[in-house]
Design an enzyme around this catalytic site. Sequence first.
Site, PDB file in Angstrom:
ATOM      1  CG  HIS A   1      -0.035   4.237   4.915  1.00  0.00           C
ATOM      2  ND1 HIS A   1      -0.789   3.407   5.705  1.00  0.00           N
ATOM      3  CD2 HIS A   1      -0.794   5.353   4.704  1.00  0.00           C
ATOM      4  CE1 HIS A   1      -1.971   3.992   5.959  1.00  0.00           C
ATOM      5  NE2 HIS A   1      -1.993   5.163   5.357  1.00  0.00           N
TER       6      HIS A   1
ATOM      7  CG  HIS B   1      -3.911  -0.518   6.546  1.00  0.00           C
ATOM      8  ND1 HIS B   1      -3.690  -0.369   7.882  1.00  0.00           N
ATOM      9  CD2 HIS B   1      -2.934   0.237   5.931  1.00  0.00           C
ATOM     10  CE1 HIS B   1      -2.654   0.439   8.075  1.00  0.00           C
ATOM     11  NE2 HIS B   1      -2.195   0.831   6.906  1.00  0.00           N
TER      12      HIS B   1
ATOM     13  CG  ASP C   1       5.011   2.711   7.095  1.00  0.00           C
ATOM     14  OD1 ASP C   1       4.128   3.131   6.329  1.00  0.00           O
ATOM     15  OD2 ASP C   1       4.780   1.877   8.005  1.00  0.00           O
ATOM     16  CG  HIS C   2       4.356  -0.211   3.981  1.00  0.00           C
ATOM     17  ND1 HIS C   2       4.343  -1.535   4.320  1.00  0.00           N
ATOM     18  CD2 HIS C   2       3.930   0.454   5.093  1.00  0.00           C
ATOM     19  CE1 HIS C   2       3.915  -1.674   5.574  1.00  0.00           C
ATOM     20  NE2 HIS C   2       3.654  -0.475   6.056  1.00  0.00           N
TER      21      HIS C   2
ATOM     22  CG  HIS D   1      -0.346   0.066   2.541  1.00  0.00           C
ATOM     23  ND1 HIS D   1       0.590  -0.840   3.004  1.00  0.00           N
ATOM     24  CD2 HIS D   1      -0.528   0.950   3.566  1.00  0.00           C
ATOM     25  CE1 HIS D   1       0.939  -0.529   4.237  1.00  0.00           C
ATOM     26  NE2 HIS D   1       0.284   0.570   4.593  1.00  0.00           N
TER      27      HIS D   1
ATOM     28  CG  ASP E   1       0.793  -1.551   7.530  1.00  0.00           C
ATOM     29  OD1 ASP E   1       1.695  -2.386   7.708  1.00  0.00           O
ATOM     30  OD2 ASP E   1       0.967  -0.322   7.609  1.00  0.00           O
TER      31      ASP E   1
HETATM   32 ZN   LIG Z   1       3.012   0.540   7.867  1.00  0.00          ZN
HETATM   33 ZN   LIG Z   2      -0.148   1.456   6.523  1.00  0.00          ZN
END
Ligand SMILES: [Zn+2]
Ligand SMILES: [Zn+2]
Length: 317
Positions: free
Chosen positions: A64, A139, A66-67, A62, A210
Site C-alpha cells: 500500500h 489485511h 502509505d508504506h 506491504h 497493517d
Molecule cells: Zn497503512
Molecule cells: Zn495497508
Amino acid sequence: MQFQVIFLGTAGSMPTKSRGLPCIAIRRKGELLLFDCGEGAQRQIIKAGIGFPSKFKIFITHLHGDHVLGLPGLLQTLSLLDRSAPLEIYGPKGLRDFIDSIKETVRFLLTFDVMVKEIGEGIVIEDKEYIVRSSWTDHSIPCLAYSLEEKPKPGKFYPEKAISLGIPRGPLWKKLQLGFTIKLPDGRVIEPSQVLGPPKPGVKIVYSGDTRPCGAVINLALNADLLIHEATFDDSLAERALRDGHSTSSQAAEVALKANAKFLALFHVSARYEGRLNMILNQAKKIFPNAIVAEDFQLIDFYPKFNVSRIGNEDLN
Ligand SMILES: [Zn+2]
Ligand SMILES: [Zn+2]
C-alpha cells in the site's frame, strides 16, 4: 551498546501536520534497520539525525502506498550521496516489480546495488547476534509483520571462578566472557558456563504492519519487549476496521495482552484523531496499561535500560 527504536512516521494512510507516514527505524550497533518507508521517510531520517550508514536494510510490510512511496526518493538520495554498499530490501511479492518500475521510469543512476528479496513468512535474516522473522497478517492485501530478536547474550563473568580454575588472566578470560569454549595449556577444556552466570535474554521487538487483530501477530509477539501495533481506528469504528483490514485501539491492546508483551506502542493512527489521541490511548490502556500512542521522533532506548524519550533536535516539526 546501542539499541534504539525511533518512530519516524506514525500516521496511517495520510500524513498530518505532525505525523509522517509509516516508518520505524531500529539502530543497533551502527546498523540501521528501517521498517516500512512511507513518503517523506528520507526527510524524517535527516531530521532525526540518524544518517544513512552503509549497514542499512529495509523491511516492507506491504505494497500500500502509505508504506512504500518513500522508497523512490530515498534511493535517489542514497545515490546522490554516492552510496556504494548494496542495499537489501525485503518485502512481499510485487516489491521487485515496484522497484524495477522506479528504476526504469525515474531517471536516476543508482550508484549501488539494490537487492530486493521477496519473502513470505519464516526466518528472514539470521545474523550472528539477531534474527528477523516475518508472519503474514490479516489485511486487505498480503502484508507481513516482522520481529527482530537478539540472541541471548553470555551471562555475568565471575573472575573468582576463573581464578579458582587456574585460568590465566588475559585473552582466555575475554574469550570466555564472549561465550567461547577455551583450552588451557595443560589440555583442560573450560566451558563458558563454568565461569559465567545464566545467559541474558536479548531484546525482542515486533512490528505489526497493517492488520486486523490476528493470532499470527500474537504468536510472533510472544513475550516481546515492545510491540508496535497499528490502531487505525478507535473502538466506535470497529466495523469499519474489520471491513478495511485494520485494528481498533482496544483490539491492538488485546493483542499485546495475549502476547504477554511488555510494552505497546500504537501507531498508524487515522488523521481523524489528530488532537484527540487521548481517546485512542485511554481505550487501549483499559486493557493494556503499559501503552503509548507513538509520536514522530519518539525514541525508545533498550540499553542500559528501557527508556522512552524524544529526539532532542530542535526544529523537528
Ligand atoms: Zn497503512
Ligand atoms: Zn495497508
